[in-house]
Enzyme design. Structure first.
Site, PDB file in Angstrom:
ATOM      1  N   GLN A 257       4.783 -11.958 -12.020  1.00 49.35           N
ATOM      2  CA  GLN A 257       5.585 -11.843 -10.797  1.00 49.35           C
ATOM      3  C   GLN A 257       4.688 -11.467  -9.625  1.00 49.35           C
ATOM      4  OE1 GLN A 257       9.566 -10.084 -11.231  1.00 49.35           O
ATOM      5  NE2 GLN A 257       9.024  -8.719  -9.548  1.00 49.35           N
ATOM      6  N   GLY A 258       4.609 -12.339  -8.627  1.00 49.96           N
ATOM      7  CA  GLY A 258       3.788 -12.101  -7.446  1.00 49.96           C
ATOM      8  C   GLY A 258       4.643 -11.692  -6.260  1.00 49.96           C
TER       9      GLY A 258
ATOM     10  N   SER B 250       5.022  -7.773  -5.056  1.00 54.75           N
ATOM     11  CA  SER B 250       4.500  -6.606  -4.339  1.00 54.75           C
ATOM     12  C   SER B 250       3.137  -6.871  -3.713  1.00 54.75           C
ATOM     13  CB  SER B 250       4.388  -5.408  -5.285  1.00 54.75           C
ATOM     14  OG  SER B 250       5.650  -5.006  -5.742  1.00 54.75           O
TER      15      SER B 250
ATOM     16  N   SER C 117       1.821  -7.419 -13.262  1.00 54.35           N
ATOM     17  CA  SER C 117       1.697  -7.100 -14.688  1.00 54.35           C
ATOM     18  C   SER C 117       1.396  -8.353 -15.499  1.00 54.35           C
ATOM     19  CB  SER C 117       2.986  -6.453 -15.202  1.00 54.35           C
ATOM     20  OG  SER C 117       3.267  -5.269 -14.494  1.00 54.35           O
TER      21      SER C 117
ATOM     22  N   GLU D  75      16.373  -7.619 -14.240  1.00 50.73           N
ATOM     23  CA  GLU D  75      15.884  -6.350 -14.772  1.00 50.73           C
ATOM     24  C   GLU D  75      17.017  -5.391 -15.096  1.00 50.73           C
ATOM     25  OE1 GLU D  75      13.374  -4.796 -11.766  1.00 50.73           O
ATOM     26  OE2 GLU D  75      11.661  -6.048 -12.283  1.00 50.73           O
TER      27      GLU D  75
ATOM     28  N   GLU E 217      13.451   7.504  -5.156  1.00 49.59           N
ATOM     29  CA  GLU E 217      14.012   7.831  -3.835  1.00 49.59           C
ATOM     30  C   GLU E 217      14.789   6.657  -3.256  1.00 49.59           C
ATOM     31  OE1 GLU E 217      10.970   8.314  -4.836  1.00 49.59           O
ATOM     32  OE2 GLU E 217      10.695  10.495  -4.793  1.00 49.59           O
TER      33      GLU E 217
END
Length: 410
Positions: free
Chosen positions: A148-149, A151, A183, A266, A390
């Site tokens: 997964q590209g 972030s 990852s 997810e 958060e």
């Protein structure tokens, strides 16, 4: 710590058919789960890890257990014959049973296949073209690995701030930028890529979604050595990489909406699987390591058991009934990640000096391997990525409870 399995008691709510399926899965696990996989997957090379992962995926696929959430028409196999092609290969109740039994028998996790069978598949099924589905879904079943590209160095929780660009040149897009925390990037064949195609548009309006061939010229993958000594995370550098326009998923500049299908993967059955693993192997390792004659320790164990039961119940409700509220997915993610962190922290505490000397864990395990210090360090992978705790609390407060939005900082 032992490799013995903890049998899931057949539920009184199982129908006759579901009880039969549970016994079938239990018998299959007893025969096919490698009894020595934890030892054989500790300290192995990358090549051996990849070989084992692909072999285990093939075993599950041959039994019809690798992609039970896929529509039957794509999942294939004898188990899907007579099933509505648009329906999941296994019913939701059967998927629950499957993950319960895999967890109870301490089966290896599908680490390398995870992004492909969940994120890539859900994206293609929701927003892909027929050609894209025909090209990639069968390939995933044959072992195609995805990364997964999303972030970037300054676009993590605030993903919409990403700065990787894709400019249109004829029938192609030319992509430049950097991705972070990818990852499994070293082993990936394809990448789910978000890039900015309209720099003048509001940040969520000018993003497009691409399928990126990782063998394309101009791609450099650099491993990031983490705190426990492995290099699961990677950086991906893109220098004028050519991506065919046919690899665009959805409409140009509408990638943010497509990405929601990816991120939503997810929060469903994958969270149920993780909850079952935490409640089986993870909690079992904790009990075995704990001095249960200590009343303080016994009290903490009882509290963890209650919390795990609550987590399992929440995950099952979301899977069976869907996310009723706008913050349900955030509640599950927050609850799991912080429970995982507390449980592994306690394991490291009661394990004493001995726990701090175990500096290796099986590569095909999850975040509850029983190597407590490494598990605790790894648990931060859940409280930060995918929306830090958060961020999840803000979503729960604003979308779930209807509290006022926080004031903008000038």
């Amino acid at each position: 710590m032992t490799g013995e399995t903890e049998e899931v008691v057949e539920s009184s709510t199982d129908s006759r058919e579901l009880g039969r399926f549970r016994r079938e899965v239990r018998a299959w696990c007893a025969e096919h789960v490698p009894p020595d996989w934890r030892a054989s997957q500790t300290g192995v090379t990358d090549a051996e890890f990849v070989r084992f992962q692909k072999q285990w995926f093939a075993e599950l696929h041959s039994a019809g257990f690798a992609v039970p959430h896929w529509p039957a028409e794509w999942a294939g196999g004898a188990r899907t014959r007579g099933v509505d092609p648009a329906a999941p290969a296994l019913s939701v109740a059967e998927q629950v049973v499957l993950y319960q039994e895999l967890a109870a028998h301490d089966a290896p996790r599908l680490v390398l296949a995870f992004v492909g069978i969940h994120h890539a598949a859900s994206t293609l099924l929701v927003a892909g073209t027929d050609e894209q589905r025909q090209r990639h879904l069968p390939a995933i079943l044959d072992g195609e690995i995805w990364v997964q590209g999303f972030s970037e160095p300054e676009a993590g929780s605030d993903l919409a701030s990403l700065r990787t660009t894709a400019r249109r040149v004829g029938d192609d897009f030319v992509v430049s930028g950097q991705k972070l925390w990818a990852s499994g990037g070293l082993h990936a064949d394809w990448c789910l890529l978000l890039a900015r195609t309209d720099p003048e548009a509001p940040k969520r309006k000018g993003i497009s979604y691409f399928l990126l061939d990782m063998t394309s010229p101009g791609i450099e993958v650099r491993p990031i050595r983490n705190a426990i000594g492995d290099s699961h995370f990677c950086e991906i550098f893109l220098d004028d990489v050519v991506v065919p326009a046919a690899n665009l998923v959805g409409q140009e500049n509408a990638g943010w909406q497509v990405a929601q299908a990816t991120l939503g993967a997810e929060r469903g059955m994958t969270m149920l699987e993780l909850a079952e693993r935490l409640g089986n192997a993870g909690f079992r390792w904790l009990v075995e390591a704990a001095p249960t004659d200590d009343p303080v320790v016994a009290d903490r164990l009882a509290q963890f058991e209650i919390e795990i039961a609550g987590l399992r119940g929440m995950c099952r409700r979301v899977v069976e009934k869907g996310a009723d509220g706008p913050a349900d997915a955030s509640i599950v993610k927050l609850y799991y990640s912080e429970l995982l962190q507390r449980l592994t922290d306690f394991g490291a505490e009661i394990g004493g000096t001995g726990a701090h000397t175990v500096l290796a864990k099986p590569l095909s395990s999850g975040w509850e391997s029983g190597s407590w210090v490494l598990d605790f360090i790894g648990s931060w992978e859940w409280t930060i990525p995918g929306g830090a705790s958060e961020i999840q609390r803000t979503i729960i407060a604003e979308r779930g409870l209807g509290l006022p939005r926080e004031p903008s900082v000038a």
